[in-house]
Design a protein around this motif. Structure first.
Motif, mmCIF file in Angstrom:
data_model
loop_
_atom_site.group_PDB
_atom_site.id
_atom_site.type_symbol
_atom_site.label_atom_id
_atom_site.label_comp_id
_atom_site.label_asym_id
_atom_site.label_seq_id
_atom_site.Cartn_x
_atom_site.Cartn_y
_atom_site.Cartn_z
ATOM 1 N N UNK B 77 0.925 -1.160 0.058
ATOM 2 C CA UNK B 77 0.012 0.053 -0.002
ATOM 3 C C UNK B 77 0.852 1.287 -0.134
ATOM 4 N N UNK B 78 0.193 2.180 -0.262
ATOM 5 C CA UNK B 78 0.905 3.764 -0.268
ATOM 6 C C UNK B 78 2.032 3.880 -1.237
ATOM 7 N N UNK B 79 2.087 2.933 -2.100
ATOM 8 C CA UNK B 79 3.270 3.091 -3.163
ATOM 9 C C UNK B 79 4.408 2.487 -2.801
ATOM 10 N N UNK B 80 4.419 1.783 -1.566
ATOM 11 C CA UNK B 80 5.551 1.257 -1.129
ATOM 12 C C UNK B 80 5.862 -0.164 -1.872
ATOM 13 N N UNK B 81 7.027 -0.475 -1.908
ATOM 14 C CA UNK B 81 7.527 -2.115 -2.498
ATOM 15 C C UNK B 81 8.080 -2.787 -1.451
ATOM 16 N N UNK B 82 8.273 -3.872 -1.489
ATOM 17 C CA UNK B 82 9.223 -4.710 -0.675
ATOM 18 C C UNK B 82 10.079 -5.570 -1.720
ATOM 19 N N UNK B 83 11.357 -5.302 -1.548
ATOM 20 C CA UNK B 83 12.242 -6.145 -2.307
ATOM 21 C C UNK B 83 12.421 -7.374 -2.102
ATOM 22 N N UNK B 84 12.617 -8.306 -2.766
ATOM 23 C CA UNK B 84 12.719 -9.634 -2.353
ATOM 24 C C UNK B 84 13.791 -10.530 -2.972
ATOM 25 N N UNK B 85 14.685 -9.687 -3.529
ATOM 26 C CA UNK B 85 15.886 -10.356 -4.107
ATOM 27 C C UNK B 85 17.022 -10.718 -2.954
ATOM 28 N N UNK B 86 17.057 -10.110 -1.790
ATOM 29 C CA UNK B 86 18.272 -10.345 -0.887
ATOM 30 C C UNK B 86 17.525 -10.356 0.478
ATOM 31 N N UNK B 87 18.038 -11.012 1.439
ATOM 32 C CA UNK B 87 17.487 -11.317 2.912
ATOM 33 C C UNK B 87 17.127 -9.750 3.530
ATOM 34 N N UNK B 88 17.569 -8.669 2.849
ATOM 35 C CA UNK B 88 17.216 -7.358 3.610
ATOM 36 C C UNK B 88 15.631 -7.274 3.464
ATOM 37 N N UNK B 89 15.129 -7.486 2.445
ATOM 38 C CA UNK B 89 13.681 -7.451 2.105
ATOM 39 C C UNK B 89 13.443 -5.899 2.306
ATOM 40 N N UNK B 90 14.232 -4.944 1.659
ATOM 41 C CA UNK B 90 14.041 -3.464 2.057
ATOM 42 C C UNK B 90 12.621 -3.007 1.649
ATOM 43 N N UNK B 91 11.815 -2.461 2.540
ATOM 44 C CA UNK B 91 10.757 -2.114 2.260
ATOM 45 C C UNK B 91 11.155 -0.404 1.582
ATOM 46 N N UNK B 92 10.777 -0.096 0.597
ATOM 47 C CA UNK B 92 11.335 0.844 -0.074
ATOM 48 C C UNK B 92 10.037 1.864 -0.500
ATOM 49 N N UNK B 93 9.935 3.012 0.079
ATOM 50 C CA UNK B 93 9.003 4.182 -0.344
ATOM 51 C C UNK B 93 9.098 4.620 -1.538
ATOM 52 N N UNK B 94 8.076 5.203 -2.177
ATOM 53 C CA UNK B 94 8.107 5.870 -3.383
ATOM 54 C C UNK B 94 9.305 6.898 -3.548
ATOM 55 N N UNK B 95 10.196 6.993 -4.388
ATOM 56 C CA UNK B 95 10.979 8.015 -4.749
ATOM 57 C C UNK B 95 12.217 7.438 -3.913
ATOM 58 N N UNK B 96 12.177 6.266 -3.339
ATOM 59 C CA UNK B 96 13.439 5.694 -2.280
ATOM 60 C C UNK B 96 14.019 4.532 -3.155
ATOM 61 N N UNK B 97 15.302 4.486 -2.612
ATOM 62 C CA UNK B 97 15.942 3.117 -3.221
ATOM 63 C C UNK B 97 16.250 2.191 -2.194
ATOM 64 N N UNK B 98 16.560 0.859 -2.491
ATOM 65 C CA UNK B 98 16.708 -0.071 -1.645
ATOM 66 C C UNK B 98 18.163 0.038 -1.050
ATOM 67 N N UNK B 99 18.532 -0.697 -0.032
ATOM 68 C CA UNK B 99 19.895 -0.600 0.501
ATOM 69 C C UNK B 99 21.079 -0.470 -0.559
ATOM 70 N N UNK B 100 20.798 -1.270 -1.769
ATOM 71 C CA UNK B 100 21.725 -1.427 -2.608
ATOM 72 C C UNK B 100 21.975 -0.303 -3.448
ATOM 73 N N UNK B 101 21.051 0.671 -3.391
ATOM 74 C CA UNK B 101 21.351 1.951 -4.142
ATOM 75 C C UNK B 101 21.173 1.777 -5.594
ATOM 76 N N UNK B 102 20.840 0.550 -6.044
ATOM 77 C CA UNK B 102 20.717 0.387 -7.559
ATOM 78 C C UNK B 102 19.242 -0.040 -8.035
ATOM 79 N N UNK B 103 18.377 -0.044 -7.127
ATOM 80 C CA UNK B 103 16.905 -0.484 -7.297
ATOM 81 C C UNK B 103 15.972 0.704 -6.618
#
Lengths: 361, 402
Positions: B77-103
């Motif tokens: 919800x709220x245009x957030x995403x959860x990255x599922x590539x790596x164990x961090x499972x970054x919850x990434x808000x709109x206009x933000x990036x995951x920990x890796x900085x490349x997504x």
């Protein structure tokens, strides 16, 4: 075409190359010691009290108030609709007069800046035109700086990238004729070549912060941030490092505090002016219209920690009005505020901060 | 940023062959041959000759056309995403990036910003990855994109791994061009390496691998193994070999030095064992931090017990860099001690890396003990493996030899 191409075109058209600008700017920076000494002396001798100096200056006595409690001004216009540029200028002028304790606006700015300064204004342009620092606020700040003798060519409005600044409505300017505007990604700028390790972080800082500027103004927006809790002045300096993506765990704490503990930020930040005309109270940091409220004001302080604490308080009030729980109730009260306070960056305890509401007719 | 045509033209010019013609075989045909440190080809500084990746920042991947939508993420919800590539499972808000900085999340859609934008392109010996038991003596068209899901304080490639795609000088090299360039360079493999391809470049790598596989060009991945099971299974379906950096063998080390966790890496290694994909393990030995007898012994026993005795294990020498400049380089004695512990635990193929000329660069037959592959640095001096067997006694030597 990348920004390098745009840069070259602009430089050629306006007759001053980037290299020339930085030669100028860096020359000014090289003379920092000489420039600041008389300025500081003037500041302390004036009735203003709030001296040209780091954020820690908030602990002094701004406006001759005879107290060491930090002061946060909330300036709002009470009148009806007006020209937006005039609005920003009026609330900023009123804030600066109150902050410096002077009547003349040029004196007010002169309490914080000197003609020898190279001033970098860090805006927040990540959200496009929807919810970024208004270019009109940046313009009003630049006018204030010019009024106290800072040369337009020594004023730089900046953020991470030139592209984001353009998208947020800023007029990119690489020339030396007026206030400049471009990002850290501009050629000849960039980040430092090796990371600076400070507590929990290790980052390369923008050379605008470390080398170009002699004075910094932090001009963020106020918004809720899903990970940081609230994003204001302290969080805005994530835009000064190359790897902010590494520091969003644990509510961004203590990372935000550590980022702001860089000596250049501590030493050079003289003023924090937060654009709170529209405040997003939920769903941030991306723009969500349904959660964006009209606050119609700006927050001004020499203390970024106090400004954020007060900004958070005001955001909480709007969240409550919108039927949302407070940050504390959600377990998202930013721990980095206390961490910043412990590092001596300012005061985070709300009860220890003086708040003055400035209303402009 | 160098365009695809510029890149290919460069290949042609340096090899003396016009664009469109075949490159002469051999390393000299490629401008990146036998590179030194695996650095990104970074944006040239305008004002400073020795500028770093960050000083050279101006690339704008977003300006290169629509970015690639990422694989392996969930919309919230709220245009957030959860990255599922790596164990961090970054919850990434709109206009933000995951920990890796490349997504990056853009209005609820997650994008891979480094797709087809490598910042490092080299032609390397496959031994440099290192792979010692996978197509030895061949060259690998090696590339890397900016970003990583760890922050190892000893990272040799930090200027690209800890950068964002817009902070490095990038080539535009779509998957088809990678395969074409690798073929022109007579490379036997394409290696995704230098940063963390399994996370920041997984979309790119999977497409290159699929294209290459159609014509027999294998893709190999050099990874930290900090990847979730589903994406790793996809990787295993397409790549020919994987090298995993096992950074240490305690959670504390992973947390303090790499800002990550150990167990997911072990899970990846176990997954690889069952996958049929060839894999090798590297252990960078850092003085006083991950080189105790107890830690090395635990690690070696785990490898033998969980992965078997035939997994090549490389102990590499550390050199001071990035956030570990005050730590001395690994003493040779520590590497030799680690080698002995691993051999004593029952591993058949144990190597010492970053010490050119050391005897432990060679492969010895587990049965007759004779050297079946003699190496000097990244060069093969002598090969006594025939059809996967020791040329002296006929014992099978684990690996993919041709």
């Amino acid at each position: 075409m990348g920004s390098e191409g745009r840069m070259s075109k602009s430089a050629g058209r306006d007759g001053l190359t980037r290299r020339e600008f930085f030669k100028t700017a860096l020359s000014a920076a090289a003379g920092l010691g000489a420039c600041l000494a008389p300025a500081a002396a003037r500041g302390s001798a004036s009735s203003a009290g709030a001296a040209k100096g780091p954020a820690g200056a908030a602990l002094r006595s701004p406006g001759g108030r005879g107290t060491t409690r930090p002061l946060v001004l909330i300036a709002r216009r009470t009148g009806g609709a007006s020209d937006a540029a005039a609005f920003y200028k009026s609330v900023l002028d009123a804030s600066m007069r109150r902050l410096a304790g002077t009547e003349r606006i040029d004196d007010a700015w002169a309490a914080f800046f000197s003609p020898e300064d190279v001033v970098a204004i860090k805006v927040n342009a990540i959200n496009g035109r929807a919810l970024s620092t208004s270019p009109l606020l940046a313009g009003a700040i630049a006018q204030g700086l010019i009024s106290c003798g800072v040369a337009p060519k020594n004023i730089l409005v900046w953020d991470r990238t030139t592209r984001e600044l353009e998208a947020a409505g800023f007029t990119v300017n690489f020339s030396g004729n007026g206030p400049l505007c471009f990002g850290t990604d501009a050629p000849s700028v960039g980040y430092e070549s090796s990371p600076t390790e400070l507590g929990s972080i290790g980052s390369c800082y923008s050379r605008i912060v470390t080398e170009v500027a002699t004075a910094l103004i932090n001009a963020p927006v106020l918004r809720e941030h899903s990970l940081a809790g609230v994003s204001g002045a302290l969080k805005n300096n994530y835009g000064a490092i190359h790897n902010p993506n590494k520091y969003h765990a644990n509510g961004c704490s203590p990372f935000v505090a550590d980022v702001n503990s860089h000596p250049a930020i501590r030493r050079k930040t003289r003023l924090n002016v937060c654009d709170a005309v529209r405040v997003q109270v939920h769903g941030g940091p991306g723009y969500k219209p349904k959660w964006t409220k009209e606050f119609n004001g700006i927050l001004v302080s020499t203390d970024p920690v106090s400004l954020d604490a007060v900004g958070l308080d005001e955001t909480d009030k709007m969240r409550k009005a919108a039927g949302l729980r407070s940050f504390r109730e959600e377990g998202r009260y930013p721990g980095y505020l206390a961490a910043a306070s412990q590092l001596g960056l300012g005061v985070s305890e709300r009860g220890a901060i003086d708040v003055v509401n400035v209303e402009v007719a | 940023m160098a365009g695809r045509r510029d890149f290919l033209r460069k290949l042609g010019v340096i090899s003396g062959v016009a664009l469109g013609a075949s490159l002469a075989p051999g390393l000299s045909a490629v401008p990146f041959a036998n590179s030194g440190p695996a650095r990104g080809r970074l944006r040239p500084g305008a004002a400073e000759g020795a500028a770093s990746a960050q000083q050279r920042a101006t690339a704008q991947p977003a300006a290169q056309g629509p970015p690639k939508e990422a694989l392996f993420y969930k919309k919230l919800p709220e245009a957030e995403v959860e990255c599922q590539v790596c164990p961090r499972k970054c919850k990434v808000g709109d206009i933000e990036r995951g920990y890796c900085g490349a997504r990056e999340n853009r209005r609820g859609v997650y994008y891979s910003l480094g797709y087809a934008l490598p910042c490092a392109v080299h032609l390397d010996p496959i031994e440099k990855k290192p792979f010692f038991h996978y197509l030895p003596g061949t060259t690998s068209f090696s590339l890397g994109t900016a970003g990583c899901n760890m922050d190892c304080k000893f990272c040799q490639n930090w200027e690209m791994s800890q950068a964002r795609p817009e902070q490095t000088e990038n080539y535009r090299l779509p998957p088809g061009d990678v395969v074409e360039a690798a073929r022109r360079a007579a490379a036997s493999t394409v290696a995704f390496t230098y940063s963390e391809p399994g996370v920041v470049a997984i979309e790119y790598m999977l497409e290159v691998a699929a294209l290459g596989n159609r014509s027999g060009l294998k893709t190999v991945m050099v990874s930290n193994g900090y990847i979730n099971r589903d994406p790793m299974l996809e990787v295993c379906k397409r790549v020919g070999a994987v090298k995993i950096d096992l950074k240490g063998f305690t959670e504390k080390y992973y947390k303090d030095v790499c800002d990550a966790t150990l167990n997911p890496v072990l899970d990846t290694l176990v997954l690889l064992k069952g996958s049929g994909v060839w894999y090798e393990v590297v252990y960078l030995v850092l003085p006083t931090l991950n080189d105790s007898d107890a830690e090395l012994s635990s690690m070696a026993k785990w490898v033998v017990g969980e992965l078997g005795p035939n997994v090549p294990l490389h102990f590499s020498r550390f050199y001071p860099i990035y956030k570990m400049k005050k730590l001395p380089q690994t003493p040779l004695s520590s590497l030799e001690r680690a080698w002995k512990i691993a051999k004593g635990a029952g591993l058949n193929y144990v190597y010492i890396g970053n010490v050119p000329g050391h005897e432990a660069e060679n492969t010895f037959c587990p049965k007759c003990k004779k050297p079946v592959v003699k190496r000097a640095g990244y060069s093969i001096l002598e090969m006594k493996v025939a059809r996967g067997r020791c040329a002296y006694c006929g014992y099978p030597i684990a690996g993919v030899w041709s």
